[in-house]
Design a protein around this motif. Sequence first.
Motif, short mmCIF file in Angstrom:
data_model
loop_
_atom_site.label_atom_id
_atom_site.label_comp_id
_atom_site.label_asym_id
_atom_site.label_seq_id
_atom_site.Cartn_x
_atom_site.Cartn_y
_atom_site.Cartn_z
N ARG A 1 2.68 109.57 -11.37
CA ARG A 1 3.93 108.80 -11.44
C ARG A 1 4.47 108.48 -10.05
O ARG A 1 4.83 107.34 -9.75
N ASP A 2 4.53 109.48 -9.19
CA ASP A 2 5.08 109.28 -7.85
C ASP A 2 4.25 108.29 -7.05
O ASP A 2 4.79 107.47 -6.29
N ILE A 3 2.93 108.35 -7.19
CA ILE A 3 2.06 107.40 -6.50
C ILE A 3 2.33 105.98 -6.99
O ILE A 3 2.40 105.02 -6.21
N MET A 4 2.52 105.83 -8.30
CA MET A 4 2.75 104.51 -8.88
C MET A 4 4.06 103.89 -8.42
O MET A 4 4.16 102.67 -8.26
N ILE A 5 5.09 104.71 -8.21
CA ILE A 5 6.39 104.16 -7.79
C ILE A 5 6.56 104.22 -6.27
O ILE A 5 7.63 103.93 -5.74
N GLY A 6 5.49 104.59 -5.56
CA GLY A 6 5.52 104.58 -4.10
C GLY A 6 6.31 105.72 -3.49
O GLY A 6 6.79 105.60 -2.36
N ARG A 7 6.43 106.83 -4.22
CA ARG A 7 7.18 107.98 -3.71
C ARG A 7 6.19 108.98 -3.13
O ARG A 7 5.65 109.84 -3.84
N THR A 8 5.93 108.86 -1.85
CA THR A 8 4.98 109.76 -1.19
C THR A 8 5.60 110.32 0.09
O THR A 8 6.40 109.63 0.74
N PRO A 9 5.24 111.56 0.47
CA PRO A 9 4.41 112.50 -0.27
C PRO A 9 4.99 112.79 -1.66
O PRO A 9 6.21 112.71 -1.84
N VAL A 10 4.13 113.12 -2.60
CA VAL A 10 4.56 113.34 -3.98
C VAL A 10 5.44 114.58 -4.06
O VAL A 10 5.46 115.42 -3.16
N GLY A 11 6.18 114.69 -5.16
CA GLY A 11 7.23 115.68 -5.31
C GLY A 11 6.87 117.11 -4.95
O GLY A 11 7.58 117.77 -4.19
N TRP A 12 5.76 117.60 -5.49
CA TRP A 12 5.44 119.01 -5.27
C TRP A 12 5.05 119.30 -3.82
O TRP A 12 5.15 120.45 -3.37
N GLU B 1 14.17 109.81 -15.65
CA GLU B 1 15.17 109.89 -14.58
C GLU B 1 14.65 109.29 -13.28
O GLU B 1 15.39 108.61 -12.57
N LYS B 2 13.37 109.51 -12.98
CA LYS B 2 12.80 108.94 -11.75
C LYS B 2 12.84 107.41 -11.80
O LYS B 2 13.14 106.75 -10.80
N GLY B 3 12.52 106.85 -12.95
CA GLY B 3 12.56 105.40 -13.09
C GLY B 3 13.96 104.84 -12.97
O GLY B 3 14.18 103.81 -12.32
N ILE B 4 14.93 105.53 -13.58
CA ILE B 4 16.33 105.10 -13.51
C ILE B 4 16.83 105.11 -12.07
O ILE B 4 17.54 104.21 -11.63
N ASN B 5 16.44 106.15 -11.34
CA ASN B 5 16.92 106.32 -9.97
C ASN B 5 16.50 105.18 -9.05
O ASN B 5 17.16 104.93 -8.04
N ILE B 6 15.39 104.52 -9.36
CA ILE B 6 14.96 103.42 -8.50
C ILE B 6 15.21 102.06 -9.17
O ILE B 6 14.70 101.03 -8.72
#
Length: 200
Positions: free
Chosen positions: A46-57, A105-110
């Motif tokens: 999910r994080d890779i798809m929305i461009g959120r890197t480095p990923v959460g963990w 929630e991640k989708g809503i936030n962006i």
Amino acid sequence: MFHLLDIIGTMAFAMSGALTAMHKKLDPFGVFIIAFVTAVGGGTLRDIMIGRTPVGWMLDVNYVYVIVVGFILAILFRKKFDSLRTSLFFFDTIGLGVFTLIGLEKGINIGLHPAICIALGTLTACFGGVIRDILCTEIPVIFRKEIYATICIFGGIVFFMLRKLNLDADVLYLTTSLFIISIRLMAVKFKWHLSPLSYK
């Protein structure tokens, strides 16, 4: 509440992955790897798809600690579970409800469209289990007749319906996660399923 649910979901999926790996008689390293990818696989994709890197963990080492604790608990208490199948189902169901919320929630936030948010929630909840099942040479649950991803989609719809009522965030999260968990329990109890397609 949101952070607490995140921790619970991560540990639940880690234990689900560890129990599956032990059922397949993997060595301790293999069990840990399966536990790890089950817990963070969907969120990573999910994080890779929305461009959120480095990923959460990677940004919060507490996730690693939670996975390690889940891994250890699964090993220590594996003989205490009345039934391996029941235990796997229980932990998987908790993770399903919680991780759907996290993806939403991640989708809503962006600022993504609700339909895309629901897709992200479903992906977050399901794809850790898909990776787990593939690595353990099983047909992923999401692709079998048992209702799984469909529940996440319905849960996402309920989430956005309740969100319009301006409920307290904690109430919204708790209600939606309980809805998803309850529907899955009922689906298994009453044998609700999608009919498989075939050429014949």
